[in-house]
Design an enzyme around this catalytic site. Structure first.
Site, PDB file in Angstrom:
ATOM      1  N   TYR A 119      12.421   5.291  -6.190  1.00  0.00           N
ATOM      2  CA  TYR A 119      13.740   5.911  -6.180  1.00  0.00           C
ATOM      3  C   TYR A 119      14.895   4.926  -6.373  1.00  0.00           C
ATOM      4  CZ  TYR A 119      11.926  10.564  -5.006  1.00  0.00           C
ATOM      5  OH  TYR A 119      11.300  11.783  -5.041  1.00  0.00           O
TER       6      TYR A 119
ATOM      7  N   GLY B 136       3.235   5.352  -4.600  1.00  0.00           N
ATOM      8  CA  GLY B 136       3.809   4.501  -3.560  1.00  0.00           C
ATOM      9  C   GLY B 136       3.230   4.763  -2.183  1.00  0.00           C
TER      10      GLY B 136
ATOM     11  N   ASP C 157       1.017  -2.684   5.970  1.00  0.00           N
ATOM     12  CA  ASP C 157       0.672  -1.386   5.390  1.00  0.00           C
ATOM     13  C   ASP C 157       0.844  -0.329   6.474  1.00  0.00           C
ATOM     14  OD1 ASP C 157      -0.596   0.890   4.490  1.00  0.00           O
ATOM     15  OD2 ASP C 157      -2.428  -0.143   3.875  1.00  0.00           O
ATOM     16  N   ILE C 158       1.764   0.593   6.257  1.00  0.00           N
ATOM     17  CA  ILE C 158       2.111   1.558   7.308  1.00  0.00           C
ATOM     18  C   ILE C 158       0.945   2.505   7.638  1.00  0.00           C
ATOM     19  CG2 ILE C 158       3.115   3.397   5.863  1.00  0.00           C
ATOM     20  CD1 ILE C 158       5.487   3.392   7.942  1.00  0.00           C
TER      21      ILE C 158
ATOM     22  N   ASP D  25       3.734   7.252  -0.273  1.00  0.00           N
ATOM     23  CA  ASP D  25       3.317   8.654  -0.162  1.00  0.00           C
ATOM     24  C   ASP D  25       1.843   8.801  -0.555  1.00  0.00           C
ATOM     25  OD1 ASP D  25       3.497  11.406   0.096  1.00  0.00           O
ATOM     26  OD2 ASP D  25       4.766  11.716  -1.664  1.00  0.00           O
TER      27      ASP D  25
END
Ligand code: AR6
Length: 168
Positions: free
Chosen positions: A121, A32, A10-11, A34
């Protein structure tokens, strides 16, 4: 020695100098990665992003990391996949290159990316991974500050695609 790493995770938990957000052109948040970044960074991120008045696809903008362990967040809207004949490859490369250019300008040594454009996307994963790794490799040849780039993949399939690209 400059390196490219691929990890699964998880960033929002990554303590890099900069993490990159796969944003949209409004820069006002979304789903997502973001959504996860905005939730973890806190409402001050929304206020900071509002000031940009949006961002064209492939460009990048930088904010503080607010409540995240990362010092900075670099926001880049990747391309929406429309079949591949609408400049998608070039726009995706631009997102990686422009994000890295900003990181270098802000003296970041370590930068972490999510897999830009391969979620909502719909950019084909293998193709996106090849473009990402090639663009990062090219950038690292002339980077003055950035030394370590990590692809933070949310699932095993994504991690496998980026490992394949790194090893090819
Ligand atoms: N850490 C790392 N990767 C993640 C995380 C996380 N916490 N959460 C999701 N991913 P996406 P896009 C992965 O859809 O395709 C938003 O609504 C995810 O599994 O987040 O560029 C924006 O506002 C996938 O592998 O980004 C835009 O409208 C990757 O991150 C739109 O989605 C990218 O998936 C951007 O779409």
């Amino acid at each position: 020695m400059k390196t490219i790493q691929v990890v699964e995770g998880d960033i929002t938990t990554v303590a890099a100098d900069a993490i990159v957000n796969a944003a949209n052109t409004t820069l006002m948040g979304g789903g997502g990665v973001d959504g996860a970044i905005h939730r973890a960074a806190g409402p001050a991120l929304y206020a900071a992003c509002e000031k940009f008045g949006g961002c064209p696809t492939g460009e990048a903008r930088i904010t503080s990391g607010f409540n995240l362990p990362a010092k900075y967040i670099i926001h880049t809207p990747g391309p929406i996949w429309h079949g591949g004949d609408h400049g998608e490859d070039q726009l995706l490369a631009n997102s990686y290159r422009n994000s890295l250019t900003l990181a270098d300008e802000y003296d970041c040594r370590t930068v972490a990316f999510p897999s830009i454009s391969t979620g909502v996307y719909s950019f084909p994963l293998g193709r996106a991974a090849q473009i990402a790794i090639q663009t990062i490799r090219e950038f690292l040849q002339t980077a003055s500050q950035v030394e370590e780039v990590t692809m933070v993949c949310f699932d095993p399939t994504t991690a496998r695609a980026y490992r394949t690209a790194v090893n090819s």
